[in-house]
Design an enzyme around this catalytic site. Structure first.
Site, mmCIF file in Angstrom:
data_model
loop_
_atom_site.group_PDB
_atom_site.id
_atom_site.type_symbol
_atom_site.label_atom_id
_atom_site.label_comp_id
_atom_site.label_asym_id
_atom_site.label_seq_id
_atom_site.Cartn_x
_atom_site.Cartn_y
_atom_site.Cartn_z
ATOM 1 N N HIS A 71 43.690 11.795 98.229
ATOM 2 C CA HIS A 71 43.325 13.082 98.625
ATOM 3 C C HIS A 71 42.357 13.762 97.784
ATOM 4 C CE1 HIS A 71 45.189 15.067 95.135
ATOM 5 N NE2 HIS A 71 45.911 13.933 94.981
ATOM 6 N N CYS A 72 41.867 14.751 98.355
ATOM 7 C CA CYS A 72 40.916 15.829 97.737
ATOM 8 C C CYS A 72 41.367 16.940 97.513
ATOM 9 C CB CYS A 72 39.547 15.890 98.239
ATOM 10 S SG CYS A 72 39.742 16.444 100.231
ATOM 11 N N VAL A 73 40.677 18.067 97.510
ATOM 12 C CA VAL A 73 41.437 19.387 97.102
ATOM 13 C C VAL A 73 42.185 19.959 98.104
ATOM 14 C CG1 VAL A 73 40.710 21.755 96.450
ATOM 15 C CG2 VAL A 73 39.604 20.072 95.807
ATOM 16 N N THR A 74 41.799 19.707 99.351
ATOM 17 C CA THR A 74 42.603 20.080 100.726
ATOM 18 C C THR A 74 43.034 19.089 101.733
ATOM 19 O OG1 THR A 74 40.468 20.466 101.766
ATOM 20 C CG2 THR A 74 41.249 22.163 100.605
ATOM 21 N N ARG A 75 42.731 17.898 101.586
ATOM 22 C CA ARG A 75 42.945 16.918 102.522
ATOM 23 C C ARG A 75 43.338 15.751 102.139
ATOM 24 N NH1 ARG A 75 37.746 18.627 103.184
ATOM 25 N NH2 ARG A 75 36.804 16.529 102.632
#
Length: 475
Positions: free
Chosen positions: A26-30
């Site tokens: 995952h990244c910051v939002t996804r």
């Protein structure tokens, strides 16, 4: 909003079950997933889940937009529920690369190289915008700049300009660090290689034209072989190819040289061989290719500006979907370095605004009962206006199609007007509404007109089109 185990289980079911998930991070939002078969995804079911704000596929990864602060919790539950081991972003990228064709892989390489250095470039662009406001004439005073009227600000503006210009002055150093790292070599050697190409003992690339006209280009005499002693300031291709060669030589030597003498052998030989190859062959050849590519793009916009602006403005968002927009980062940087400004980046900023306006229109189109989609339309529109278009594009506009097309039309019209007026940015920077800070101040009026078109046309077209669309209130 909280993340429940049931919501994550619904996500897993909608994307084809845990058997369909190869790797996940995952990244910051996804959530960023590599799926065995993206055809098994039920997008309508997925996007009706309470915590899901949108989804899209890019560069071999299927990404589910959850939101900042929630995605980390969702990922932990996903790992626990599916039994899939936690993976790094690089693991997911490596797995996703296997699903790409050669063109997509080449685009991905460029993205991997340029995206890590974007913060430095964008920061430089914003600071240059501040310097532009202080030094540009006719902004605050007729016929004079702010620092001409207020002399005590002059040195402050000079310091800001130095800080802003550093990233572009030593651009090959930034690219060298990122490129050599991407190709598997030592980032430190990449920095040295990049700085070597802009060494002060070399003729500055920006002075090459005048020096050539005067017959004053300096040369090295290598046992009868004449080699031009010129730098590669603002050039992109020389350092890209040189970085690839350096990384391969370093890897080759690391695999064959004994550990006891690696420090004395690997780096010196790799830099020496790459340096000779760059100044003798790679540099001159890629310098010629890069200048011809730049001249070709400039020729198109000089002779068919309306067409270039129409096509680039109309198709930029489409290129974002495919990932091809990353290839134009190199063109933008080349234009900034060799021509003093880019006419492509202003159109990019306008495209961001157009996508935001189309998403904003959907806030008024969607039924009031669908609070989730209305909320997504509003927040994603604001995000696009500030330069981040993925939530608006993938969460709203592409879902209904006609807002996306409306945004393309508005962006194409605005792009055509900007191109015909020769609007230039002295740097890439933040897109969307703050984009004017990177625009040369003499073009502000036309750029603001383009912004107005990008705001009004997609909004109005989306509202009108929704009256004839059948799915405007369903999703």
């Amino acid at each position: 909003m909280s993340v429940s185990k049931e919501s994550v289980q619904q996500i897993v079911e909608a994307i084809g079950g845990k058997e369909n998930i190869q790797t996940a991070t995952h990244c910051v939002t996804r959530l960023r997933l590599v799926l065995a078969d993206e055809g098994k995804v039920d997008k309508k079911k997925l996007e009706n889940i309470d915590i899901v704000k949108g989804s899209f596929s890019s560069n071999g990864q299927f990404q589910v937009v959850i939101g900042q602060g929630l995605v980390d919790k969702a990922y932990k539950i996903l790992v626990a529920e599916t039994g899939i081991g936690e993976a790094s972003k690089q693991d997911v990228k490596d797995a996703a690369a296997k699903n790409l064709n050669p063109l997509q892989r080449a685009i991905k390489v460029l993205a991997d190289i340029f995206i890590p250095i974007l913060p430095a470039i964008v920061t430089a662009g914003l600071l240059m915008g501040l310097n532009n406001i202080l030094t540009g004439k006719d902004i605050f005073y007729h016929g004079k700049s702010f620092i001409e009227v207020h002399q005590n600000w002059k040195d402050l503006a000079s310091m800001i300009n130095l800080i802003a210009n550093t990233a572009f002055t030593f651009l090959p150093g930034l690219i060298g660090w990122s490129a050599v790292k991407r190709f598997g070599g030592s980032p430190l050697l990449g920095i040295v290689l990049g700085l070597m190409l802009v060494h002060p003992d070399l003729l500055n690339a920006w002075s090459y034209g005048d020096a050539k006209a005067k017959g004053e280009v300096p040369y090295w005499d290598l046992f009868g072989l004449k080699v031009q002693a010129i730098g590669y300031q603002g050039q992109v291709l020389p350092i890209l190819f040189a970085s690839y060669l350096l990384a391969k030589i370093e890897t080759f030597l690391n695999n064959r040289v004994h550990d006891s003498v690696k420090l004395l052998v690997v780096a010196p030989i790799a830099l020496l061989v790459t340096g000779f190859a760059t100044f003798i062959v790679i540099g001159p050849v890629t310098f010629w290719i890069g200048n011809n590519i730049t001249d070709g793009v400039v020729w198109i916009f000089n002779h068919f500006a309306w067409l270039g602006g129409l096509i680039y403005g109309g198709l930029y968002a489409v290129m974002v979907i495919t990932g091809m927009h990353h290839t134009f980062l190199a063109v933008d940087l080349q234009l900034v370095g060799s021509k003093g400004g880019t006419f492509l980046w202003p159109i990019l900023a306008i495209s961001n605004i157009a996508q935001g306006s189309a998403a904003l229109a959907m806030l008024f189109v969607v039924k009031k009962e669908n609070e989730k989609l209305r909320g997504l339309a509003g927040t994603s529109a604001l995000s696009a206006y500030l330069g981040i278009t993925e939530p608006a594009m993938f969460g709203v506009n592409l879902r209904f199609r006609y807002p996306f097309i409306s945004a393309l039309i508005g962006s194409a019209i605005a792009g055509m007007i900007l191109a015909m007026s020769g609007v230039k940015a002295f740097s890439i920077g933040v897109g969307g509404l703050p984009g004017f800070l990177s625009i040369m101040h003499q073009y502000w009026l036309v750029f603001f007109i383009g912004m107005a078109i990008a705001i009004v046309v997609p909004f109005v077209l989306t509202i009108i089109w929704s009256r004839f669309a059948k799915n405007d209130v369903e999703a």
